[in-house]
Design a protein around this motif. Structure first.
Motif, short mmCIF file in Angstrom:
data_model
loop_
_atom_site.label_atom_id
_atom_site.label_comp_id
_atom_site.label_asym_id
_atom_site.label_seq_id
_atom_site.Cartn_x
_atom_site.Cartn_y
_atom_site.Cartn_z
N TRP A 14 13.44 1.56 5.16
CA TRP A 14 12.86 0.63 4.20
C TRP A 14 12.55 1.34 2.88
CZ3 TRP A 14 12.61 -4.23 3.13
CH2 TRP A 14 12.77 -5.17 4.15
N ALA A 15 12.09 2.57 2.97
CA ALA A 15 11.78 3.33 1.75
C ALA A 15 13.06 3.61 0.95
CB ALA A 15 11.08 4.64 2.11
N ILE A 91 5.51 -6.61 -11.21
CA ILE A 91 4.51 -5.55 -11.13
C ILE A 91 5.20 -4.26 -10.70
CG2 ILE A 91 2.56 -7.07 -10.66
CD1 ILE A 91 2.78 -6.40 -7.73
N ASN A 92 4.46 -3.18 -10.77
CA ASN A 92 4.99 -1.87 -10.39
C ASN A 92 5.53 -1.92 -8.96
OD1 ASN A 92 5.20 0.89 -9.50
ND2 ASN A 92 3.94 1.46 -11.26
N PRO A 93 6.79 -1.51 -8.74
CA PRO A 93 7.36 -1.54 -7.39
C PRO A 93 6.53 -0.77 -6.35
CG PRO A 93 9.08 -1.18 -9.00
CD PRO A 93 7.78 -1.11 -9.75
N THR A 94 5.87 0.30 -6.80
CA THR A 94 5.03 1.06 -5.87
C THR A 94 3.90 0.20 -5.33
OG1 THR A 94 5.52 3.11 -7.06
CG2 THR A 94 3.60 3.12 -5.60
N LEU A 95 3.32 -0.65 -6.19
CA LEU A 95 2.26 -1.56 -5.74
C LEU A 95 2.80 -2.57 -4.74
CD1 LEU A 95 0.24 -2.35 -8.99
CD2 LEU A 95 -0.55 -1.11 -6.99
N VAL A 96 3.99 -3.07 -5.00
CA VAL A 96 4.60 -4.04 -4.09
C VAL A 96 4.75 -3.43 -2.70
CG1 VAL A 96 6.62 -5.48 -3.64
CG2 VAL A 96 5.84 -5.13 -5.99
N ILE A 97 5.23 -2.19 -2.66
CA ILE A 97 5.44 -1.52 -1.38
C ILE A 97 4.11 -1.24 -0.68
CG2 ILE A 97 6.32 0.58 -0.30
CD1 ILE A 97 8.38 0.68 -2.61
N LEU A 98 3.13 -0.76 -1.45
CA LEU A 98 1.83 -0.43 -0.84
C LEU A 98 1.11 -1.67 -0.32
CD1 LEU A 98 0.53 2.32 -3.31
CD2 LEU A 98 1.38 2.63 -0.98
N LEU A 99 1.28 -2.79 -1.01
CA LEU A 99 0.63 -4.02 -0.55
C LEU A 99 1.17 -4.47 0.81
CD1 LEU A 99 0.39 -6.09 -3.86
CD2 LEU A 99 -1.52 -5.28 -2.47
N GLN A 100 2.37 -4.05 1.13
CA GLN A 100 2.94 -4.43 2.42
C GLN A 100 2.19 -3.79 3.60
OE1 GLN A 100 5.15 -6.92 2.21
NE2 GLN A 100 4.71 -6.60 0.03
N ALA A 170 5.07 -12.10 0.82
CA ALA A 170 5.89 -11.25 1.68
C ALA A 170 5.07 -10.66 2.81
CB ALA A 170 6.54 -10.13 0.85
N VAL A 171 3.83 -10.26 2.51
CA VAL A 171 2.92 -9.74 3.54
C VAL A 171 2.71 -10.79 4.63
CG1 VAL A 171 0.54 -9.06 4.02
CG2 VAL A 171 1.73 -8.12 2.04
N LEU A 172 2.39 -12.00 4.21
CA LEU A 172 2.15 -13.08 5.17
C LEU A 172 3.41 -13.41 5.96
CD1 LEU A 172 0.21 -15.28 6.22
CD2 LEU A 172 1.02 -16.76 4.36
N ALA A 173 4.55 -13.51 5.27
CA ALA A 173 5.80 -13.88 5.93
C ALA A 173 6.22 -12.83 6.96
CB ALA A 173 6.91 -14.06 4.89
#
Length: 230
Positions: A14-15, A91-100, A170-173
């Motif tokens: 995934w990374a 938003i910053n892609p790093t934030l998107v990944i960390l929110l997951q 995405a987190v919820l899904a």
């Protein structure tokens, strides 16, 4: 131990996936990237399963399993991957990944209601810790809005709010998809059958959306396809 190894491998993939996914947004809408991705997976996985696991295709009882495939395919694989990819543009892609990393909170919570699993006594405390950590992570954006009237996102207030909203969808899904995937396995379906149903259900949603979404004229489908495959 083997299960932990598989989780580590999946996390690594995934990374690496993000390194290819993000640059493609400069030339293709998110829905096209995700649709092509799922069509490739559907064709490849379907061909492999038809050749080597054909006997498992009869496991599916659509009257009994349709909800599970809708959740893991349409919601999880389709909507989840689409909103995850689109969030990179806001938003910053790093934030998107960390929110997951909030997905376990959703999955564990949903497993209580869907699978009847019991929470560990410390789960509410750990879930609160995860939520506090999320607030700390997005604190710079909040402070920037309070002090300067603007967010650090790529397109201002609305774009940043949209980016966070997409990431949380995405987190919820994906969290719900994890639970319903286990529900299908508990119902007697094999992992291969579950995955094929997932890719099929997602493609039913994504392909029509991609067909009605305009593509930039300068896009080379050959180079885009190779980038997604690689």
């Amino acid at each position: 131990m083997l299960g932990l190894l598989f989780i580590a491998i999946a996390s690594s993939l995934w990374a690496i996936d993000t390194l290819f996914r993000y640059p493609l947004l400069g030339s293709l809408p998110a829905v096209h990237i995700v649709a092509i991705e799922h069509v490739i997976l559907l064709i490849g996985f379907g061909a492999w399963m038809f050749a080597y696991k054909r006997d498992q295709l009869g496991e599916v009882n659509w009257a009994q399993h349709w909800l599970g495939f809708v959740v893991i395919g349409v919601l999880g694989s389709g909507v989840g991957t689409l909103t995850f990819t689109e969030a990179f543009s806001h938003i910053n892609p790093t934030l998107v990944i960390l929110l997951q990393k909030l997905q376990p909170v959703v999955a564990i919570s949903a497993s209580y209601w869907v699978l009847g699993e019991r929470w560990h006594a410390r789960f509410p405390l750990l879930a609160c810790g995860a939520l506090v950590g999320t607030l700390v992570m997005i604190l710079p954006d909040i402070q920037g809005f309070i002090t300067a009237g603007q967010w650090s996102g790529y397109g201002g207030l609305l774009s940043t709010v949209l980016g966070y909203s997409l990431a949380l969808v995405a987190v919820l899904a994906w969290g719900l998809s994890t639970v319903f995937g286990k529900h299908l396995l508990n119902a007697g379906l094999s992992t291969t059958t579950t995955m094929l149903g997932r890719f099929f259900a997602a493609s039913v949603l994504l392909v029509p959306l991609a067909l009605i979404t305009p593509t930039p004229v300068e896009v080379s489908w050959q180079s885009t396809l190779m980038s997604i495959v690689l």
